[in-house]
Design an enzyme around this catalytic site. Sequence first.
Site, PDB file in Angstrom:
ATOM      1  N   LYS A 171     -59.325  50.930 -45.828  1.00  0.00           N
ATOM      2  CA  LYS A 171     -59.816  50.971 -47.210  1.00  0.00           C
ATOM      3  C   LYS A 171     -61.322  50.781 -47.197  1.00  0.00           C
ATOM      4  O   LYS A 171     -61.912  50.228 -46.265  1.00  0.00           O
ATOM      5  CB  LYS A 171     -59.149  49.907 -48.081  1.00  0.00           C
ATOM      6  CG  LYS A 171     -59.364  48.451 -47.652  1.00  0.00           C
ATOM      7  CD  LYS A 171     -60.676  47.831 -48.107  1.00  0.00           C
ATOM      8  CE  LYS A 171     -60.780  46.367 -47.667  1.00  0.00           C
ATOM      9  NZ  LYS A 171     -62.171  45.820 -47.850  1.00  0.00           N
TER      10      LYS A 171
ATOM     11  N   ASP B 149     -55.877  41.139 -50.097  1.00  0.00           N
ATOM     12  CA  ASP B 149     -55.982  42.595 -49.999  1.00  0.00           C
ATOM     13  C   ASP B 149     -54.645  43.284 -49.762  1.00  0.00           C
ATOM     14  O   ASP B 149     -54.561  44.509 -49.887  1.00  0.00           O
ATOM     15  CB  ASP B 149     -56.930  42.992 -48.864  1.00  0.00           C
ATOM     16  CG  ASP B 149     -58.389  42.786 -49.215  1.00  0.00           C
ATOM     17  OD1 ASP B 149     -58.673  42.423 -50.377  1.00  0.00           O
ATOM     18  OD2 ASP B 149     -59.240  42.985 -48.325  1.00  0.00           O
TER      19      ASP B 149
ATOM     20  N   GLY C  24     -60.040  46.362 -43.851  1.00  0.00           N
ATOM     21  CA  GLY C  24     -58.718  45.901 -44.273  1.00  0.00           C
ATOM     22  C   GLY C  24     -57.616  46.132 -43.270  1.00  0.00           C
ATOM     23  O   GLY C  24     -56.439  46.147 -43.652  1.00  0.00           O
ATOM     24  N   GLY C  25     -57.960  46.282 -41.994  1.00  0.00           N
ATOM     25  CA  GLY C  25     -56.953  46.649 -41.002  1.00  0.00           C
ATOM     26  C   GLY C  25     -55.780  45.696 -40.915  1.00  0.00           C
ATOM     27  O   GLY C  25     -54.620  46.119 -40.899  1.00  0.00           O
TER      28      GLY C  25
ATOM     29  N   SER D 140     -53.706  45.920 -44.098  1.00  0.00           N
ATOM     30  CA  SER D 140     -52.996  47.194 -44.134  1.00  0.00           C
ATOM     31  C   SER D 140     -51.813  47.188 -43.176  1.00  0.00           C
ATOM     32  O   SER D 140     -50.727  47.683 -43.506  1.00  0.00           O
ATOM     33  CB  SER D 140     -53.959  48.329 -43.788  1.00  0.00           C
ATOM     34  OG  SER D 140     -53.357  49.593 -43.970  1.00  0.00           O
TER      35      SER D 140
ATOM     36  N   PRO E 285     -61.302  48.843 -36.460  1.00  0.00           N
ATOM     37  CA  PRO E 285     -61.920  47.652 -35.869  1.00  0.00           C
ATOM     38  C   PRO E 285     -61.516  46.385 -36.606  1.00  0.00           C
ATOM     39  O   PRO E 285     -61.319  46.388 -37.822  1.00  0.00           O
ATOM     40  CB  PRO E 285     -63.421  47.922 -36.021  1.00  0.00           C
ATOM     41  CG  PRO E 285     -63.524  48.873 -37.171  1.00  0.00           C
ATOM     42  CD  PRO E 285     -62.296  49.725 -37.102  1.00  0.00           C
TER      43      PRO E 285
END
Length: 298
Positions: A11, A136, A100-101, A104, A94
């Site tokens: 995101k 998030d 937001g990895g 997510s 990263p």
Amino acid sequence: MQRLSLPAPAKLNRMLHIVGRRADGYHELQTLFQFLDRSDTLHFSPRADGAIHLAPAIADVDHDANLIVRAARLLQHASGTHQGVDIHLDKRLPMGGGLGGGSSDAATTLLALDRLWSLDLGLPRLAELGLTLGADVPVFVRGHSAWAEGIGERLTPVTLDTPWFVVIHPGEEIATPAVFGHPELTRDTPPISMARALRGGAEQGRAWRNDCEAVVRRLSPDVAHALDWLSAFGPAMLTGTGSCLFCPLTSERQADRILRRVGSHWHAFKARGCNTSPLHDALGIHDEWSPMSQYGDA
């Protein structure tokens, strides 16, 4: 169902204002979330013994503390299921980059296991569970570009422009607590309406900004240098609390030209903005949200 392979998309925060600080220390935000067509990929295989296994191990992250494992166990507890899962993570986004990895990945785990374990809890309930994992996570569960307020959990779906982006990761992590705890962080930006925010990005160019940028520049000269470099090509910004930077562009060809000029000491990629999450596309989910138009109401 024997196996699912699903994306966990990145995101961007197209803008991020900090409008206050709550008594519990959390910050009140106003932000616009948009997805990218670049993702981690998670592979899920059910197991009957109730065990949750994640591979490969991520450096400096304990297995049981990983958001993916926590999401799976949260769903087990909330649903009462005794099913388990083997999860394999192909990591492309990263860590500590503001894309937001981790959130997510957690959201993809919730939606995947809801499907794999035949729970059918529904998106509102999954978003509610996701909020206990991080502010998030709900936007990734709901799967649409959104205007967010509160700590980021109060979401209103919107439709944004979908340009190409160049995203640069300068090669270091920025710790979110270091940004939000910094004494020079702006915490009193006047709140604006959603409609004004949407119009501002279209009509005023640089009107979209990130209140964390000044602090991140102080914390990381490398990020500051990369941001200055990328700003030569357009309205470059920080996403989240960094360290990733992005610049919206008019064409893929323009993105390719910029990528050819990025120094080898920075990791960079191009991606297209999305209003619907690639995760929802992969699962064939059509949410009941009714997004506002790009420019909103007066």
